[in-house]
Structures are given as C-alpha cells and as structure tokens.
Write an enzyme that holds these catalytic residues in place. Structure first.
Site, PDB file in Angstrom:
ATOM      1  N   GLU A  92       0.835  -1.206   0.000  1.00  0.00           N
ATOM      2  CA  GLU A  92       0.000   0.000   0.000  1.00  0.00           C
ATOM      3  C   GLU A  92       0.873   1.260   0.000  1.00  0.00           C
ATOM      4  O   GLU A  92       0.740   2.127   0.862  1.00  0.00           O
ATOM      5  CB  GLU A  92      -0.978  -0.036   1.193  1.00  0.00           C
ATOM      6  CG  GLU A  92      -1.874  -1.274   1.133  1.00  0.00           C
ATOM      7  CD  GLU A  92      -2.942  -1.351   2.219  1.00  0.00           C
ATOM      8  OE1 GLU A  92      -2.690  -0.836   3.326  1.00  0.00           O
ATOM      9  OE2 GLU A  92      -4.003  -1.937   1.955  1.00  0.00           O
TER      10      GLU A  92
ATOM     11  N   ASP B  33      -8.022  -9.345   3.776  1.00  0.00           N
ATOM     12  CA  ASP B  33      -7.720  -8.263   4.710  1.00  0.00           C
ATOM     13  C   ASP B  33      -8.812  -8.185   5.772  1.00  0.00           C
ATOM     14  O   ASP B  33      -9.650  -7.297   5.726  1.00  0.00           O
ATOM     15  CB  ASP B  33      -7.639  -6.945   3.913  1.00  0.00           C
ATOM     16  CG  ASP B  33      -7.185  -5.782   4.771  1.00  0.00           C
ATOM     17  OD1 ASP B  33      -6.777  -6.017   5.917  1.00  0.00           O
ATOM     18  OD2 ASP B  33      -7.243  -4.634   4.290  1.00  0.00           O
TER      19      ASP B  33
ATOM     20  N   GLU C   5     -12.439  -3.142  12.036  1.00  0.00           N
ATOM     21  CA  GLU C   5     -12.487  -2.346  10.807  1.00  0.00           C
ATOM     22  C   GLU C   5     -13.630  -2.773   9.883  1.00  0.00           C
ATOM     23  O   GLU C   5     -14.435  -1.950   9.469  1.00  0.00           O
ATOM     24  CB  GLU C   5     -11.134  -2.467  10.093  1.00  0.00           C
ATOM     25  CG  GLU C   5     -11.108  -1.714   8.782  1.00  0.00           C
ATOM     26  CD  GLU C   5      -9.740  -1.774   8.102  1.00  0.00           C
ATOM     27  OE1 GLU C   5      -8.792  -2.325   8.693  1.00  0.00           O
ATOM     28  OE2 GLU C   5      -9.650  -1.262   6.970  1.00  0.00           O
TER      29      GLU C   5
END
Ligand code: GCU
Length: 597
Positions: free
Chosen positions: A224, A303, A331
């Site tokens: 990322e 993820d 998340e």
C-alpha cells in the site's frame, strides 16, 4: 513500589498485586530463575504457594486472582504459554489519531510527541499482562513523520514508554520505515548497500542502549505504497535479513509483514487475483529468512473480512518462522458499534491450520483513550479472548467469553448466560446481514462501515465480486484464477467443488448462478435474501436480550447507543443488498417480504 500497586520488575509487581488483592491469606511467591513465563500454583492445608519465572510469577498471580474471582480451585499443573510472543500492535499515529481506531485518540501520542497519563498507562499495563500479552508495538505500521524519530531524536520519549510497561513483563516493539536511512541523509535504503546496513546497525545499537529489552522492529514494506526492497530490485528476504542482522546482537526480533499485493490493479484485469499475492511473493523465499525474522501473515488472504478462508501462506513456508496476525480493531466487522466477538473465527482458523498453527500471534489493537478503552465496552471481550488465545494457542471461545463476563460483570448465572450466548452468536448474526456465503467487500470504501455493493467494484484494490444479472462470485479453482492450488490437497478438496465447499466460503471460491439450488434446497438468490432478512431480525432479537441486562451505570448508555446503531446498520445492509441483487437478478423473494424497488 508505587501507588498503583506495581513494582519495578514483574516479580515485584506480582508481590504488590498479590498483597493488594489477597488482603489476608496472601499466597507465598517463589521466583524460579529459569522458568521464564511459566508458573505453578500449589494449594495445601489452606496455604497457597505460587512458583514462577521472573515473568511467570506475575502470570501465576493473575491466574490465582482469576481463579478466586471465578470461585474455582487453581490447577496444580505447571503452565507455560504456547506462544512465546503474544503481541498487541497499535496503529497509533504521533498526532494522536489511530488508523482504524474506534475508541478515541491514542493513549500515548499527542501533537507529535509521547504524552500520557502514567496512572492510566499503568492500569493498561496491568490489564495487558493480566491476559498474558508480552509485547506492545506502539506505533502505526504506516510510519509517518514524526514517528520515524522514535528510533532517533525521539528515543528518550520511546524509552519512557518502555520503562513504564517493563514492570508488567511487557516489552516494546516499534514500527520502522524501510526508507529511514534516506531521511538520515543517505543516498538510498538499498538493503545490499553496506552503508545502509551500517546505518541501521549504528541506529539500532543506540536504540538498545536506551531500551535494552526492546522486542524488536515491525515493518510494513512494499505494501500500500510503503517503501521497501522492491525499489532496489531486492527480495523481501534480503530486506528483512539486513534489518534482522542489526537486531541480532541485541536479541531483537524483526517482524516483517506479508501483506503485499498490487493495490493499483485494473478492475478489467480478471487474471490477477489479490488473495493469491502473498503466497506468490513469499513462498519462493522459504528458507531464506534469518532465524530472528518473523514473517507475519494475516489470518486470511484478503484483509480481515467478515469471513475468509485461512491464508494458504500459513501452510506454504515450513522453513520460515511464521507469525499470524488478527485484527481486534473492528475495521470490517462493525467498528465497535456492532457486536462481533472474534474468538469463534479464530477457532476455525486454528482448526483449519491443525499442526501448522504458528506459535507467534499478533493482534491489531482495539484500544484508545475512551473511558472504557474499547469504544463499545463489550469489545473488551475480544482483547481478553485474544490474550487467552495467544497463551494457549487455542481460541477457546466459550470459556473466554464466560471468564470475561464473570470477571467483568459478576452477573447472575442466567444473565451471564444471556451475555455469553449473545457474544458467541454475534459473528454469525453480523455475517448474515452483511456478507453471507463468502461475499466480501460490499462496504463503503475508505470508512469500511455500512453497505455499498459496488463501492470497491471498479477500484484498484483487487476486491471484486463481479455480480451480473446471472451470477456472482469468483471462480478461484483451477478453472478460474487457480488460487485454490496454493492450498494443501485436503483443503483443495474441501473448497474445490460446489458440492463440498462450506457455504460460508461459497462465493469466495466459486462463481454461482442465482438460480443454482444449494445443498439446503434453496436457490442462491433465495439464500441471499433469507440470510439478510434473518440476520437483521436476529440482530434485533439480540439487542432486545442485551438491553435487559444490568450493565453498570456508566456503561449502559454506551451499550444501548451501540445496539440501536447496530440495528439501523443491519436494516440498511438488509435493504441495500437485497435491492441490489433484486435489481440485478429480477428474482422475487419466495417469501414475499419487502424488497425495495
Ligand atoms: C488495511 C487497513 C489499512 C492498514 C492495512 C494494513 O488495509 O485498511 O488501514 O494500513 O490494512 O494492515 O497494513
């Protein structure tokens, strides 16, 4: 000893904690120098002796306290943790924000400096050590200025944190930036450039002068947009080993994250398959990492989605020390608004891994400066369960939920049973109204809360469901992307055919037509509708049950607020996803429930 009941070493802390808890009838404590983290509790004629290593003695005292609060006899067996490294990794930025934090600002960073309330952090030290956590990584893996300074000009500040947590048997770890030598004036950060290696050695020597027991460095490289060895045409083994060698003379560990994939994918490209990326990058490097490197792998190949199969990389590197990473910060799993107890998920991961379970476990933290530390007070159950999981290397969902509920609330057995069953069922409920059947990524991009079926569909992150009017899901078998072939044969067999694949993973591994009749006799489209309606109804029922519990005054409003937000979220998911599939497929709900046009 200070006023909060801690000492300067874990053994002194153990004595202070025992004195404070067992006002009369204090146990005798005996430190056995070479026992490390292990301990034994002996009871005879009403007298209690706790023997343990320099840190083990503290774990023995915590266990004795836990047994007393749970009103049960202590086992006389000598107990040792099955995982030597039991890490909590905080994504705290030095400006005080927390990446993916849902519990308020950082507990130790503010306005670019280390700044904390010592009494509160000592309380946190007690909390973490009482569940067995022994390593705390204090800063975000995405290292941004001024956090680079933590191993240079801000080292004294980092040291103040290390000094504070040391009495609880907790060693610090720090996330470092692979390109840091450039910040220090070097021409590059090439791991094969001797000057780079010398810079890391000098810097690391200074770090260990200040913090001799630092656990090591954590690195997110070539992931990322983070810098890494690929910039110099070097492999991740070359990059990791260079850093590991700087740590080696000090006994430090280099934790290298395996979260590498192409985040600039063209959605038109249906050959590149993101879940396959980590294995493709790392499996060929097996055997090339130094023995103080830990390759830290997320438990699933994507993820931290609501449900993912186990990462094939965890089977693919027998010659490498592997660590497994889970995420307590919710998340994708409700952001500490919706209830989602994680231990059942870890139990499945352990079951699938069998003998291949790593003995190094790390969790992304769910803590922050909120009064209850976790945003939703019930989210603390996840931290507790993770500590136990890392100690036993076994998830134990029911036992951890029961212990946590008992220690936290002291409810009547019937009330406790209600709370425990809500916790144990919460993941399935959340999954049903968000992403049943292995469908992931239908979330609002960026924030990752709430539904957005096409939110990630045309983006560069490699996260596609490719729903059209006939079918949905990705064929990851050998007729499709071939990802399945990364698994050992038994799992290939389990996931590889529509007939055998567990339904929770169906659309992760297969592309399925809406009118396909599934094993339970319902068509795929009917299952999608049913799960969303049921999940939402179950969330409402669960909230109604929890609302009747006598939570303490300061927690009750927080919990009620979150339950009502969970219900709104569940309704939104149900209606948006059902409408999305109804519009695409044109298929009506067999039960005639409301699907908005
Ligand atoms: C997720 C998360 C990021 C985080 C990344 C990581 O993608 O959204 O905020 O940086 O994981 O694990 O590094």
């Amino acid at each position: 000893m200070n006023e909060e009941g801690s000492g300067t070493t874990p053994a002194e802390t153990a004595r202070a904690e025992a004195k404070a808890f067992f006002r009369d009838g204090e146990p005798l404590l005996e430190v056995c120098e070479d026992w490390g983290d292990s301990y034994r509790i002996l009871e005879e004629d009403g007298k209690v002796l706790i023997q343990g290593g320099k840190t083990g003695i503290l774990y023995g005292v915590w266990q004795r306290i836990l047994d007393c609060l749970c009103k049960r006899r202590s086992s006389a067996e000598r107990r040792s943790p099955r995982c030597a490294l039991r890490m909590l990794q905080c994504w705290d930025n030095m400006d005080g924000t927390i990446e993916r934090g849902y519990s308020g600002p950082s507990l130790w960073f503010e306005k670019g400096t280390v700044s904390f309330d010592p009494a509160r952090l000592r309380m946190l030290g007690r909390l973490l050590s009482s569940v067995g956590i022994n390593v705390l990584c204090v800063n975000n893996v995405n290292v941004r200025e001024p956090a680079q300074g933590l191993i240079e000009e801000k080292l004294p500040e980092l040291r103040s944190l290390a000094d504070l947590f040391r009495p609880y048997g907790i060693r610090l770890m720090v996330s470092v930036d692979f390109s840091q030598p450039i910040r220090a004036g070097l021409a590059d950060a090439d791991p094969l450039n001797e000057e780079t290696a010398r810079w890391w050695q000098r810097t690391t020597d200074r770090v260990y002068e200040a913090i001799p027991d630092l656990a090591g460095y954590l690195v997110k490289a070539d992931s990322e947009h983070r810098p890494g060895p690929f910039t110099y045409g070097r492999s991740h083994a070359e990059g990791a080993n260079m850093l590991a060698r700087a740590l080696r003379p000090h006994g430090g560990q280099l934790v290298w994250r395996a979260f590498v994939y192409n985040c600039m994918q063209d959605w038109r490209d249906d050959q590149t398959d993101r879940p396959a990326a980590a294995y493709q990058t790392y499996a060929p490097l097996d055997g090339q990492f130094d023995d103080n490197v830990v390759l830290q792998v997320k438990h699933g190949p994507f993820d931290f989605q609501v449900r993912e199969p186990v990462s094939p990389l965890l089977f693919g590197m027998p010659q490498t020390r592997l660590g497994m990473e889970v995420q307590l910060a919710q998340e994708y799993t409700g952001q500490q608004i919706d209830l989602y107890y994680m231990a059942p998920m870890w139990e499945e991961v352990c079951r699938d891994l069998g003998e291949k379970r790593p003995t190094i476990l790390a969790a992304v933290s769910n803590l922050g400066r909120d009064a209850c530390l976790t945003g939703d007070p019930l989210a603390m159950a996840n931290l507790f369960a993770f500590g136990r999981f890392a100690w036993y290397n076994e998830a134990r969902p029911k036992e951890s939920a029961e212990e946590w509920a008992r220690l936290t609330y002291g409810f009547t057995p019937a009330e406790e049973e209600k709370l425990v069953s809500a916790l144990l069922g919460s993941r399935r409920v959340y999954e049903k109204y968000t992403s049943p059947l292995g469908l992931c990524w239908m979330v609002n991009p960026g924030v990752h809360y709430g539904p957005s079926p096409d939110g990630y569909e045309y983006q560069s992150w490699g996260t596609y469901h490719r729903a059209d009017r006939n079918a949905v899901g990705i064929d990851r078998t050998k007729t499709g992307t071939g990802y399945l072939l990364q698994y050992p044969p038994a799992l290939q067999e389990r996931y590889g055919t529509l007939e055998r694949c567990p339904e929770e993973y169906l659309l992760f591994f297969h592309r399925v037509a809406y009118d396909k009749v599934l094993r339970d006799g319902r068509t795929l489209i009917q299952r999608i509708y049913d799960d969303h309606f049921e999940g939402c109804a179950e969330a409402e029922k669960m909230a109604a049950e929890l609302e009747t519990l006598p939570f303490p005054g300061e927690e009750k409003p927080l919990i009620l607020d979150r339950l009502s937000r969970q219900i709104s979220n569940a309704r939104e998911w149900r209606d948006v996803i059902n409408t999305f599939f109804h519009r695409l497929s044109g298929a009506d709900d067999g039960m005639g429930r409301t699907i908005y046009p």
